[in-house]
Design a protein around this motif. Sequence first.
Motif, mmCIF file in Angstrom:
data_model
loop_
_atom_site.group_PDB
_atom_site.id
_atom_site.type_symbol
_atom_site.label_atom_id
_atom_site.label_comp_id
_atom_site.label_asym_id
_atom_site.label_seq_id
_atom_site.Cartn_x
_atom_site.Cartn_y
_atom_site.Cartn_z
ATOM 1 N N THR A 8 61.309 25.927 35.512
ATOM 2 C CA THR A 8 61.108 27.302 35.984
ATOM 3 C C THR A 8 61.592 27.497 37.412
ATOM 4 O O THR A 8 61.810 28.632 37.832
ATOM 5 C CB THR A 8 59.635 27.753 35.881
ATOM 6 O OG1 THR A 8 58.819 26.939 36.727
ATOM 7 C CG2 THR A 8 59.133 27.733 34.444
ATOM 8 N N THR A 9 61.785 26.429 38.148
ATOM 9 C CA THR A 9 62.277 26.558 39.524
ATOM 10 C C THR A 9 63.643 27.241 39.573
ATOM 11 O O THR A 9 63.959 27.905 40.560
ATOM 12 C CB THR A 9 62.367 25.182 40.219
ATOM 13 O OG1 THR A 9 63.203 24.324 39.451
ATOM 14 C CG2 THR A 9 61.004 24.562 40.386
ATOM 15 N N ILE A 10 64.449 27.125 38.521
ATOM 16 C CA ILE A 10 65.779 27.743 38.522
ATOM 17 C C ILE A 10 65.693 29.265 38.483
ATOM 18 O O ILE A 10 66.637 29.944 38.871
ATOM 19 C CB ILE A 10 66.680 27.234 37.376
ATOM 20 C CG1 ILE A 10 66.118 27.627 36.017
ATOM 21 C CG2 ILE A 10 66.913 25.743 37.501
ATOM 22 C CD1 ILE A 10 67.036 27.298 34.848
ATOM 23 N N TYR A 118 66.781 18.048 41.875
ATOM 24 C CA TYR A 118 68.145 17.840 42.367
ATOM 25 C C TYR A 118 69.115 17.858 41.189
ATOM 26 O O TYR A 118 70.127 18.552 41.210
ATOM 27 C CB TYR A 118 68.256 16.518 43.130
ATOM 28 C CG TYR A 118 69.688 16.124 43.402
ATOM 29 C CD1 TYR A 118 70.359 16.593 44.521
ATOM 30 C CD2 TYR A 118 70.387 15.309 42.506
ATOM 31 C CE1 TYR A 118 71.680 16.255 44.758
ATOM 32 C CE2 TYR A 118 71.711 14.957 42.740
ATOM 33 C CZ TYR A 118 72.356 15.439 43.854
ATOM 34 O OH TYR A 118 73.663 15.107 44.075
ATOM 35 N N HIS A 119 68.810 17.067 40.172
ATOM 36 C CA HIS A 119 69.694 16.981 39.009
ATOM 37 C C HIS A 119 69.711 18.293 38.227
ATOM 38 O O HIS A 119 70.773 18.734 37.773
ATOM 39 C CB HIS A 119 69.271 15.832 38.096
ATOM 40 C CG HIS A 119 69.577 14.496 38.668
ATOM 41 N ND1 HIS A 119 70.850 13.992 38.752
ATOM 42 C CD2 HIS A 119 68.767 13.542 39.193
ATOM 43 C CE1 HIS A 119 70.819 12.785 39.299
ATOM 44 N NE2 HIS A 119 69.558 12.497 39.586
ATOM 45 N N LYS A 129 66.867 23.571 46.914
ATOM 46 C CA LYS A 129 66.489 23.727 48.320
ATOM 47 C C LYS A 129 64.980 23.914 48.449
ATOM 48 O O LYS A 129 64.510 24.641 49.304
ATOM 49 C CB LYS A 129 67.207 24.945 48.915
ATOM 50 C CG LYS A 129 68.716 24.811 48.919
ATOM 51 C CD LYS A 129 69.370 26.066 49.434
ATOM 52 C CE LYS A 129 70.872 25.953 49.337
ATOM 53 N NZ LYS A 129 71.546 27.217 49.617
ATOM 54 N N GLY A 130 64.239 23.284 47.555
ATOM 55 C CA GLY A 130 62.789 23.379 47.612
ATOM 56 C C GLY A 130 62.211 24.550 46.836
ATOM 57 O O GLY A 130 61.034 24.887 47.029
#
Length: 140
Positions: A8-10, A118-119, A129-130
């Motif tokens: 979900t970070t994307i 990262y991947h 970037k966090g």
Amino acid sequence: MGDVLRTTTILNDIKGNVVWITKPNVKQLLENIPQISRLIDDVKDIKGEHFDTVLSLDDDIAGCSILKEITFDNLYGFYENNGKIMPRAEAVDWWSMSLNGSEDRDERKQANRKSFQYHLFRNIGSEFKGQDYVFGYKPK
């Protein structure tokens, strides 16, 4: 469910209408997330549709088989070729450590010092970037 939550970070970086395809038992985790325009748990619901960009994040046959049901202009992540999972250029590092990856996958995984995020971001042609997880509810 953990991998879905981690991806979900994307949503912090994706612009436009997001159609997210997931398994029925995970759907509730993604409900009410404003960045998701359509939440699908049955590939029949998108069969024949065209997409500008597809982020194929599952490096397994079931996940990649969805690509046969749709058309698209751009693809990031993984696809199936003659029964074998293949990575797009951005996803080679992650794929090389997966069960479908290279023969030295165990050594590569042990040597890896980069985070899942990262991947993940690299797989979609972006940079981590966090960015934080995205929830459709308030975690307790």
